[in-house]
Design a protein around this motif. Structure first.
Motif, PDB file in Angstrom:
ATOM      1  N   ALA A 138      -1.683   0.460  -2.806  1.00  0.00           N
ATOM      2  CA  ALA A 138      -1.279  -0.339  -1.940  1.00  0.00           C
ATOM      3  C   ALA A 138       0.154  -0.189  -1.446  1.00  0.00           C
ATOM      4  O   ALA A 138       0.643  -0.512  -3.322  1.00  0.00           O
ATOM      5  N   LEU A 139       0.855  -0.448  -0.355  1.00  0.00           N
ATOM      6  CA  LEU A 139       3.202  -0.145  -1.218  1.00  0.00           C
ATOM      7  C   LEU A 139       2.821  -1.511   0.270  1.00  0.00           C
ATOM      8  O   LEU A 139       2.172  -2.177   1.490  1.00  0.00           O
ATOM      9  N   LEU A 140       3.534  -2.388  -0.513  1.00  0.00           N
ATOM     10  CA  LEU A 140       4.213  -3.201   0.251  1.00  0.00           C
ATOM     11  C   LEU A 140       5.319  -3.151   0.868  1.00  0.00           C
ATOM     12  O   LEU A 140       6.523  -2.636  -0.253  1.00  0.00           O
ATOM     13  N   THR A 141       5.424  -3.483   2.054  1.00  0.00           N
ATOM     14  CA  THR A 141       7.640  -3.252   2.170  1.00  0.00           C
ATOM     15  C   THR A 141       8.138  -4.605   2.545  1.00  0.00           C
ATOM     16  O   THR A 141       7.194  -5.707   3.068  1.00  0.00           O
ATOM     17  N   LEU A 142       8.812  -5.395   1.520  1.00  0.00           N
ATOM     18  CA  LEU A 142       8.721  -6.239   1.710  1.00  0.00           C
ATOM     19  C   LEU A 142      10.367  -6.735   2.630  1.00  0.00           C
ATOM     20  O   LEU A 142      11.441  -5.627   1.885  1.00  0.00           O
ATOM     21  N   LYS A 143      10.824  -7.833   2.690  1.00  0.00           N
ATOM     22  CA  LYS A 143      12.681  -7.851   3.421  1.00  0.00           C
ATOM     23  C   LYS A 143      13.007  -9.488   2.622  1.00  0.00           C
ATOM     24  O   LYS A 143      12.356  -9.934   2.353  1.00  0.00           O
TER      25      LYS A 143
END
Lengths: 321, 250
Positions: A138-143
């Protein structure tokens, strides 16, 4: 942006160009400049080339104790610089050094850190990153909230792009010691051998090689790429003691993203895929046409590796004529 | 020797990842959880160091949900003396928030060594150990693959690109462990039975505000359908042509 670069033995490490490239991308999105920072015992060979990749300024901070990586000394100097320089982001390489250094700096600054990212960008003024999790499943997009945001970039993902800037070179001496943790020396692997984590081409072998001596066919293939390839290994053959752990690609080994990954006699267990699925082009050579490695490979050859690999070596040699 | 080992409950590496309905996390239904494999090296190292010293205590600390008590029991079954769970429903994406909670628990504990696995195989955050070291102002060496300790000093080796770094440090210290350091033992039946009676404290984790917001969790982009170029040595010329002309990597 502050781009934290790396040197070894007074020469710039290649991954530094990628760090400047990543920092430049953020600077262009946020409308700012890139300061490239080097810590060293003296001048660093290659520092004056960094303007080509988008550094507005190259700052070398020198200290007799900073020739080799000094975890505490480096962290202190970088954190001080980052705290007083008004930077929006601090960009590291997710190398052995960067992954050790970045958390120390983040803790000193009380800032968020995203390690080993494969993409960086800006959304509504905030730094947004993408990073693989769960063994790349999975890929995690983080701010990242707060300033500066700290990121380390997965090696070989941020292809250096030429975006010429002034690249003004500055140098200053800094005080202080290496700290309590001291790198005594580096026990080098074979001189000149590329590390699998950084090589643009990786040729990996698994159980299909049948015995340790047969890795010679992969070493010959790697050699045909004229200094651009390293030999990797699957967990099975490392656990069997055929190859050193330093060469292992996969979940309990190294994560690699070369331009070309050649998997030879590797079935493609999920733990192996975790370490190489972000490679740009994957070639698989395997006897078993149903091996899972063919599911991620761009190109596959079904066949006996002892017949296929020497032929491939010959063809590559012809190209490098 | 008094040693703390910080461990984490993670999904088994064979887990099929299904993204939860919120689009931001793992759907945990049917997922088997294990002790993070890199933390096993840390537990084993702590046990061996205590055994060599002939006395001491090994304390395991986990940050996580109530179910992480099982993970602590696994480490107790390997031989650790007692455990503490810092309970939190969700482990924050921000490694520094996790490090802050752990540092608060470790502070004043009088540990000679504080060990972590080099990273967790779920979030790959790769940062909590050295952050705890900074917060406690302790020396730290990460990704240790070989370790010698004598008196109040240690020498560690860690893998770097193209070699090994040989690093000296004073105790007390924080270390993160890599594969190759030791061979973790399997809990024996006797250990599993004994673990049930060992003390395990549960208290709320003091996490504080996170600095990182999960925007989305997505499946990795599908690699475009690959092709079998052919069979045997006869296919090599075509492979090289494709690598040159189509993939443009040669």
């Amino acid at each position: 942006m502050l781009a934290v670069l790396e040197q070894r033995d007074g020469a710039l490490r290649k991954v530094s160009h990628e760090v400047v490239t990543g920092a430049r991308r953020l600077a262009d999105a946020l409308g700012g400049s890139v300061d490239a920072l080097l810590l060293a015992a003296g001048g660093v060979k290659g520092a004056d080339q960094l303007g080509r990749f988008g550094a507005d300024k190259v700052i070398t901070l020198t200290n007799a104790a900073f020739g080799m990586y000094a975890p505490e000394g480096y962290a202190r100097v970088i954190a001080e610089r980052a705290a007083t320089g008004g930077y929006r982001a601090v960009v590291f390489a997710a190398s052995a050094t960067g992954k050790d250094l970045a958390p120390r700096v983040a803790a000193r600054l009380g800032c968020a850190l995203a390690q080993d990212v494969t993409d960086v960008g800006v959304e509504a003024g905030a730094v947004v990153v993408t990073r693989p999790v769960y063994a790349g499943k999975a890929l995690l997009t983080l701010k990242l909230a707060g300033t500066p945001a700290l990121v380390s970039l997965r090696p070989n993902v941020f292809t250096p792009v030429e975006r010429p800037r002034a690249g003004v070179v500055e140098s200053a001496a800094v005080d202080g010691s290496a700290g309590r943790v001291v790198v005594q020396r580096i026990r080098a692997a074979d001189a000149g051998a590329l590390d699998v984590a950084e090589a643009p081409i990786v040729v990996s072998g698994g159980r299909g090689l049948k015995e340790p001596a047969n890795f010679k066919v992969l070493e010959e293939l790697a050699a045909a790429f004229a200094g651009r390839a390293a030999v990797g290994a699957s967990r099975a053959v490392v656990d069997a003691g055929w190859r050193p752990h330093a060469d292992q690609v996969g979940q309990t080994g190294k994560t690699v993203s070369p331009t070309l990954y050649v998997a030879v006699g590797i079935s493609g267990a999920i733990q192996h895929l975790a370490g190489m699925r972000t490679s740009k082009v994957i070639v698989a050579i395997n006897k078993d046409k149903d091996a899972p490695i063919f599911k991620v490979a761009d190109y596959g050859i079904v066949g006996d590796l002892f017949e296929v690999v020497p032929k491939l070596t010959e063809e590559i040699k012809k190209l490098h004529g | 020797m008094k040693i703390a080992v910080c461990i984490k409950r993670v999904p088994d590496s064979e887990t099929r990842v299904k993204i939860a309905a919120d689009g931001k996390s793992l759907d945990e239904a049917g997922v088997k959880f294990i002790l993070n494999p890199y933390d096993e090296f840390a537990v084993e190292e702590a046990l061996q160091r205590k055994e060599q010293a002939g006395s001491g205590e090994v304390v395991v600390i986990a940050l996580g949900p109530a179910a992480a008590q099982e993970t602590i029991r696994t480490a107790l079954a390997m031989g650790a003396d007692r455990g503490t769970l810092l309970q939190a429903d969700r482990i924050p994406a921000d490694g520094l928030a996790a490090a802050t909670a752990l540092a608060a628990e470790l502070k004043g504990g009088g540990y000679d060594l504080i060990l972590f696995g080099k990273m967790a195989i779920d979030d790959y955050n790769h940062q909590v150990g050295p952050m705890v070291a900074e917060l406690l102002d302790l020396p730290c060496v990460t990704t240790v693959a070989h370790l010698e300790i004598e008196g109040g000093k240690g020498v560690a080796e860690r893998e770097i690109e193209g070699g090994l770094e040989v690093v000296e440090f004073p105790l007390p210290a924080v270390l993160t462990t890599d594969k190759g350091l030791n061979e973790p033992r399997y809990p024996a039946l006797k250990g599993i039975m004994a673990a049930k009676k060992k003390p395990l404290d549960v208290k709320p984790a003091a996490l504080g505000a996170g600095r990182m917001e999960v925007v989305a969790m997505t499946p990795p982009p599908d690699r475009k359908e690959g092709k079998i170029v052919g069979e045997g040595g006869a296919a090599v010329a075509e492979l090289v042509r494709l690598l040159r002309e189509e993939a443009k990597v040669l």
